[in-house]
Design a protein around this motif. Structure first.
Motif, PDB file in Angstrom:
ATOM      1  N   THR A  77      26.927  40.413  28.664  1.00 20.40           N
ATOM      2  CA  THR A  77      27.326  39.166  27.986  1.00 20.40           C
ATOM      3  C   THR A  77      26.757  37.965  28.746  1.00 20.40           C
ATOM      4  O   THR A  77      26.525  38.058  29.956  1.00 20.40           O
ATOM      5  CB  THR A  77      28.864  39.052  27.912  1.00 20.40           C
ATOM      6  OG1 THR A  77      29.390  39.196  29.235  1.00 20.40           O
ATOM      7  CG2 THR A  77      29.462  40.089  27.003  1.00 20.40           C
ATOM      8  N   ARG A  91      31.566  30.003  36.126  1.00 19.55           N
ATOM      9  CA  ARG A  91      32.979  30.298  35.828  1.00 19.55           C
ATOM     10  C   ARG A  91      33.882  29.229  36.461  1.00 19.55           C
ATOM     11  O   ARG A  91      34.815  28.738  35.832  1.00 19.55           O
ATOM     12  CB  ARG A  91      33.322  31.689  36.370  1.00 19.55           C
ATOM     13  CG  ARG A  91      34.677  32.193  35.933  1.00 19.55           C
ATOM     14  CD  ARG A  91      34.826  33.681  36.143  1.00 19.55           C
ATOM     15  NE  ARG A  91      34.656  34.077  37.532  1.00 19.55           N
ATOM     16  CZ  ARG A  91      33.629  34.785  38.000  1.00 19.55           C
ATOM     17  NH1 ARG A  91      32.652  35.161  37.172  1.00 19.55           N
ATOM     18  NH2 ARG A  91      33.543  35.126  39.270  1.00 19.55           N
ATOM     19  N   TYR A  99      40.700  24.806  24.248  1.00 21.77           N
ATOM     20  CA  TYR A  99      39.943  26.017  24.603  1.00 21.77           C
ATOM     21  C   TYR A  99      40.282  26.493  26.016  1.00 21.77           C
ATOM     22  O   TYR A  99      40.463  25.678  26.912  1.00 21.77           O
ATOM     23  CB  TYR A  99      38.434  25.757  24.543  1.00 21.77           C
ATOM     24  CG  TYR A  99      37.853  25.651  23.156  1.00 21.77           C
ATOM     25  CD1 TYR A  99      38.525  26.150  22.036  1.00 21.77           C
ATOM     26  CD2 TYR A  99      36.621  25.053  22.945  1.00 21.77           C
ATOM     27  CE1 TYR A  99      37.980  26.049  20.779  1.00 21.77           C
ATOM     28  CE2 TYR A  99      36.067  24.945  21.680  1.00 21.77           C
ATOM     29  CZ  TYR A  99      36.759  25.445  20.600  1.00 21.77           C
ATOM     30  OH  TYR A  99      36.234  25.344  19.344  1.00 21.77           O
ATOM     31  N   ASN A 113      36.131  26.221  34.507  1.00 20.82           N
ATOM     32  CA  ASN A 113      37.556  26.037  34.822  1.00 20.82           C
ATOM     33  C   ASN A 113      37.860  24.557  35.059  1.00 20.82           C
ATOM     34  O   ASN A 113      38.820  24.005  34.512  1.00 20.82           O
ATOM     35  CB  ASN A 113      37.882  26.871  36.069  1.00 20.82           C
ATOM     36  CG  ASN A 113      39.360  26.884  36.384  1.00 20.82           C
ATOM     37  OD1 ASN A 113      40.167  26.430  35.588  1.00 20.82           O
ATOM     38  ND2 ASN A 113      39.713  27.371  37.554  1.00 20.82           N
ATOM     39  N   LYS A 172      26.386  34.500  30.832  1.00 19.97           N
ATOM     40  CA  LYS A 172      27.222  33.926  31.903  1.00 19.97           C
ATOM     41  C   LYS A 172      27.521  32.450  31.659  1.00 19.97           C
ATOM     42  O   LYS A 172      28.465  31.913  32.216  1.00 19.97           O
ATOM     43  CB  LYS A 172      26.498  34.069  33.246  1.00 19.97           C
ATOM     44  CG  LYS A 172      26.316  35.515  33.677  1.00 19.97           C
ATOM     45  CD  LYS A 172      25.450  35.564  34.923  1.00 19.97           C
ATOM     46  CE  LYS A 172      25.191  37.016  35.336  1.00 19.97           C
ATOM     47  NZ  LYS A 172      24.266  37.098  36.484  1.00 19.97           N
ATOM     48  N   TYR A 173      26.676  31.780  30.890  1.00 24.39           N
ATOM     49  CA  TYR A 173      26.861  30.344  30.673  1.00 24.39           C
ATOM     50  C   TYR A 173      26.245  29.936  29.344  1.00 24.39           C
ATOM     51  O   TYR A 173      25.357  30.602  28.819  1.00 24.39           O
ATOM     52  CB  TYR A 173      26.232  29.517  31.797  1.00 24.39           C
ATOM     53  CG  TYR A 173      25.043  30.178  32.447  1.00 24.39           C
ATOM     54  CD1 TYR A 173      23.833  30.322  31.781  1.00 24.39           C
ATOM     55  CD2 TYR A 173      25.151  30.692  33.732  1.00 24.39           C
ATOM     56  CE1 TYR A 173      22.752  30.953  32.368  1.00 24.39           C
ATOM     57  CE2 TYR A 173      24.079  31.327  34.339  1.00 24.39           C
ATOM     58  CZ  TYR A 173      22.885  31.451  33.661  1.00 24.39           C
ATOM     59  OH  TYR A 173      21.813  32.090  34.243  1.00 24.39           O
ATOM     60  N   GLN A 223      33.034  28.291  29.089  1.00 22.93           N
ATOM     61  CA  GLN A 223      31.919  28.832  29.881  1.00 22.93           C
ATOM     62  C   GLN A 223      30.746  29.267  28.997  1.00 22.93           C
ATOM     63  O   GLN A 223      29.591  29.001  29.320  1.00 22.93           O
ATOM     64  CB  GLN A 223      32.405  30.019  30.718  1.00 22.93           C
ATOM     65  CG  GLN A 223      31.352  30.563  31.657  1.00 22.93           C
ATOM     66  CD  GLN A 223      31.841  31.781  32.413  1.00 22.93           C
ATOM     67  OE1 GLN A 223      33.037  32.071  32.450  1.00 22.93           O
ATOM     68  NE2 GLN A 223      30.927  32.519  33.029  1.00 22.93           N
ATOM     69  N   ALA A 238      39.166  28.355  29.635  1.00 31.11           N
ATOM     70  CA  ALA A 238      37.968  28.196  30.479  1.00 31.11           C
ATOM     71  C   ALA A 238      36.891  29.218  30.119  1.00 31.11           C
ATOM     72  O   ALA A 238      35.696  28.920  30.180  1.00 31.11           O
ATOM     73  CB  ALA A 238      38.346  28.317  31.945  1.00 31.11           C
ATOM     74  N   SER A 239      37.308  30.431  29.730  1.00 33.25           N
ATOM     75  CA  SER A 239      36.334  31.478  29.382  1.00 33.25           C
ATOM     76  C   SER A 239      35.518  31.108  28.144  1.00 33.25           C
ATOM     77  O   SER A 239      34.347  31.445  28.042  1.00 33.25           O
ATOM     78  CB  SER A 239      37.063  32.805  29.143  1.00 33.25           C
ATOM     79  OG  SER A 239      38.026  32.645  28.112  1.00 33.25           O
ATOM     80  N   THR A 240      36.156  30.382  27.204  1.00 28.79           N
ATOM     81  CA  THR A 240      35.445  29.940  25.992  1.00 28.79           C
ATOM     82  C   THR A 240      34.495  28.797  26.321  1.00 28.79           C
ATOM     83  O   THR A 240      33.372  28.755  25.818  1.00 28.79           O
ATOM     84  CB  THR A 240      36.454  29.495  24.913  1.00 28.79           C
ATOM     85  OG1 THR A 240      37.380  30.553  24.690  1.00 28.79           O
ATOM     86  CG2 THR A 240      35.774  29.124  23.616  1.00 28.79           C
ATOM     87  N   THR A 271      37.608  22.401  31.866  1.00 29.25           N
ATOM     88  CA  THR A 271      38.810  22.538  31.022  1.00 29.25           C
ATOM     89  C   THR A 271      39.917  21.619  31.528  1.00 29.25           C
ATOM     90  O   THR A 271      40.584  20.935  30.735  1.00 29.25           O
ATOM     91  CB  THR A 271      39.302  24.000  31.034  1.00 29.25           C
ATOM     92  OG1 THR A 271      38.207  24.851  30.713  1.00 29.25           O
ATOM     93  CG2 THR A 271      40.408  24.227  30.046  1.00 29.25           C
ATOM     94  N   ARG A 278      29.169  33.001  39.120  1.00 30.84           N
ATOM     95  CA  ARG A 278      30.413  32.584  39.793  1.00 30.84           C
ATOM     96  C   ARG A 278      30.626  31.080  39.683  1.00 30.84           C
ATOM     97  O   ARG A 278      31.731  30.604  39.379  1.00 30.84           O
ATOM     98  CB  ARG A 278      30.356  32.994  41.280  1.00 30.84           C
ATOM     99  CG  ARG A 278      30.319  34.505  41.469  1.00 30.84           C
ATOM    100  CD  ARG A 278      29.909  34.859  42.899  1.00 30.84           C
ATOM    101  NE  ARG A 278      31.014  34.671  43.826  1.00 30.84           N
ATOM    102  CZ  ARG A 278      30.910  34.815  45.156  1.00 30.84           C
ATOM    103  NH1 ARG A 278      29.738  35.133  45.705  1.00 30.84           N
ATOM    104  NH2 ARG A 278      31.956  34.650  45.929  1.00 30.84           N
TER     105      ARG A 278
END
Length: 559
Positions: free
Chosen positions: A346, A371, A322, A375, A348-349, A328, A324-326, A378, A368
């Motif tokens: 959307t 995110r 996956y 990262n 944030k977590y 999160q 990092a955006s997924t 991952t 922040r």
């Protein structure tokens, strides 16, 4: 002219069917689809070109494993090279049911591959009439082959599953969540039930497991006295609370309760206490499993949150794939799709919200830090998934980075560069890995030594056993000889005259005096023999004289 050949993989072997001229559009008509069910009509359209039976069940399993992975097996390659017309006026099109193996065959043979449409209908008919189309194959034999291959294929899949350790984590975190719900529900039931008898205890003790232990300990509140204050303190861990419980029990407004009701409440509270104890054990087990499977992820975000991420992704490998955006928003899919549908904000977590970092961040920095944390999660999951020696060095360093980023958002202190941190981590990880390898080698050497010793002992035991068996016959013979010697000696003693006995006694007395007078020394065996011989000779010389003297005495008496 184009000729369509259809490849069919069965548990019995590979079959190649030649299809006569077929219209693609006509094949999809419902009348034609129904005609596939009739063997006579289907046989006029499709004929068996070649059949390659598998030599053994192992060969069948190898071939099916290769097909499932999209790899062309040597047997399949040889079969198609032999029977498929690759060159000539007629262009061959190979129809396969699986697109994955079709792509591999196209690379191998450079022929056009067809999947779906008419091929799917023909494959359906072949599957239905396979035992009738292949000579010498019965429906019973085909079903037996399918059953055997199915069992062995499933067994191999389970045995060589790469996600074996992940499955344990997934099951344990699911059970942990279920236990939390159950313990909470049961504790509320105990509170409500025991509250009829002692309602004041609910306000004094708020923790569920402690309340259940107290309900188990107190029982009938009227029996509480100053003597039970110590046991209350042990459970509550607070003398003031224990005293408050004692005071409340004396002036409680609860109703009286029968002994059988108290027994049921005590039993149920005992079950809740045991469940709470098991939950702690399960949490410890999960912690140990996470330290083995995903130590870096556990060090970064915690064992429970890391296990939830692995469980939601399906496996550690899936989580590593996956972006990092997924990661999160993993766990917040409903909120995401609702936001996309209504064109709102959307999320944030998702599951990572349960980590301590997001809770510690200010409201404006939550997005922040989530995110940044996703990262790092991952990176940690990829290191855990693909590293040979599992260490938590990278996880600790990544955690330090998140801490530094959090302090940067709050105070403005510039964090260290990622390159420098990773260099330190790589250096430490290599040292730790070498240390672990050295320990493993030591353990292996010790194990080999132990095995060697055990083998030697086993070998010595066998030889000793054989010797004992051999020696087991000799003592019997020795005992027999000793018995014979003893019997002979007894006979000799019986024959001996009283004079002889006297002489023997004298000789023994002489020997005893000599033994007492002289120092204890080791006398050789030859000397002892000589002494006994001389004594025997003296006794033999003296006996005739004694006999003669006795005869003379008798004659004198007669005269």
């Amino acid at each position: 002219m184009v000729v369509l050949h259809v490849l069919f993989e069965h548990a019995a072997g590979y079959a190649l069917y030649a299809v006569r001229e077929v219209e693609e559009i006509g094949m999809l008509l419902p009348q034609v689809e129904e005609s596939v069910l009739s063997l006579g009509k289907f046989n006029s359209m499709v004929s068996l070109a070649a059949f390659f039976p598998f030599k053994s069940a192992q060969a069948a399993l190898e071939n099916m494993n290769a097909i499932s992975e999209g790899v062309v097996h040597a047997d399949l390659k040889l079969f198609l090279e032999t029977n498929l017309p690759l060159s000539g006026k007629k262009k061959a099109i190979l129809g396969v049911s699986d697109a994955k193996i079709g792509a591999a065959l196209q690379e191998e043979f450079t022929i056009s591959i067809q999947t779906g449409g008419a091929v799917a209908e023909i494959t359906r008919g072949v599957r239905l009439h396979f035992h009738s189309l292949v000579k010498g194959l019965t429906a019973q034999a085909a079903s037996k082959a399918q059953l055997g291959l199915g069992h062995s294929y499933s067994r191999a899949k389970v045995k060589f599953n790469v996600n074996r350790a992940d499955n344990m984590i997934i099951q344990s975190i699911a059970l942990l969540d279920q236990l939390d719900k159950d313990i909470n529900t049961f504790s509320m039931r105990v509170r409500e039930w025991y509250g009829y008898h002692f309602p004041e205890l609910i306000k004094i003790v708020s923790e569920n497991s402690m309340y259940c232990r107290l309900a188990q300990l107190i029982g009938n509140r009227k029996e509480l006295s100053e003597e039970s204050l110590e046991s209350l303190e042990e459970v509550v861990m607070d003398s003031a609370k224990a005293q408050a419980i004692l005071d409340a029990s004396r002036s409680s407004m609860g109703m009286d309760i029968s002994p059988i009701d108290l027994i049921n409440i005590e039993r149920f509270s005992n079950r809740v206490v045991s469940l709470a104890a098991y939950r702690l054990e399960l949490q410890e087990y999960l912690r140990s499993k996470m330290s083995q499977v995903a130590p870096n992820l556990a060090a970064l975000i915690g064992e429970v949150v890391g296990a939830r991420l692995i469980s939601h992704a399906g496996s550690l490998t899936n989580l590593a794939k996956y972006p990092a955006s997924t990661v999160q928003i993993l766990g917040a899919e409903k909120a995401l799709f609702r936001a996309l549908k209504t064109r709102g904000n959307t999320p944030k977590y998702g599951l990572i919200f349960h980590s301590t970092f997001i809770g510690r961040a200010a409201a404006k920095n939550k997005g922040r830090i989530s995110r940044y944390l996703a990262n790092k999660c991952t990176i940690a999951s990829r290191i855990d998934c693909f590293s040979e020696v599992p260490t938590s060095v990278f996880g600790d360093k990544l955690r330090e980075q998140v801490e530094e980023r959090l302090s940067f958002y709050e105070t403005g202190e510039v964090p260290r560069k990622n390159v420098d941190v990773m260099k330190e981590a790589v250096k430490e990880a290599s040292d730790v890995a070498s240390e672990i390898k050295r320990k493993l080698e030591k353990k292996e050497k010790k194990r080999k030594k132990r095995e060697k010793k055990l083998q030697e002992l086993a070998a010595n035991g066998e030889t000793n056993g054989e010797q004992e068996v051999e020696d087991g016959d000799t003592p019997v013979a020795k005992k027999k000889k000793k018995k014979q010697v003893a019997e002979e000696a007894e006979e000799a003693e019986a024959v001996e005259t009283p004079a002889k006995k006297k002489k023997k006694q004298k000789a023994e007395d002489v020997e005893e005096t000599t033994d007492n007078g002289m120092e204890e020394t080791q006398v050789p065996a030859k000397k002892k023999k000589r002494k006994t011989e001389t004594l025997a000779a003296e006794a033999a010389e003296e006996t005739p004289e004694a006999v003669m003297s006795e005869k003379k005495k008798k004659k004198k008496k007669r005269d």
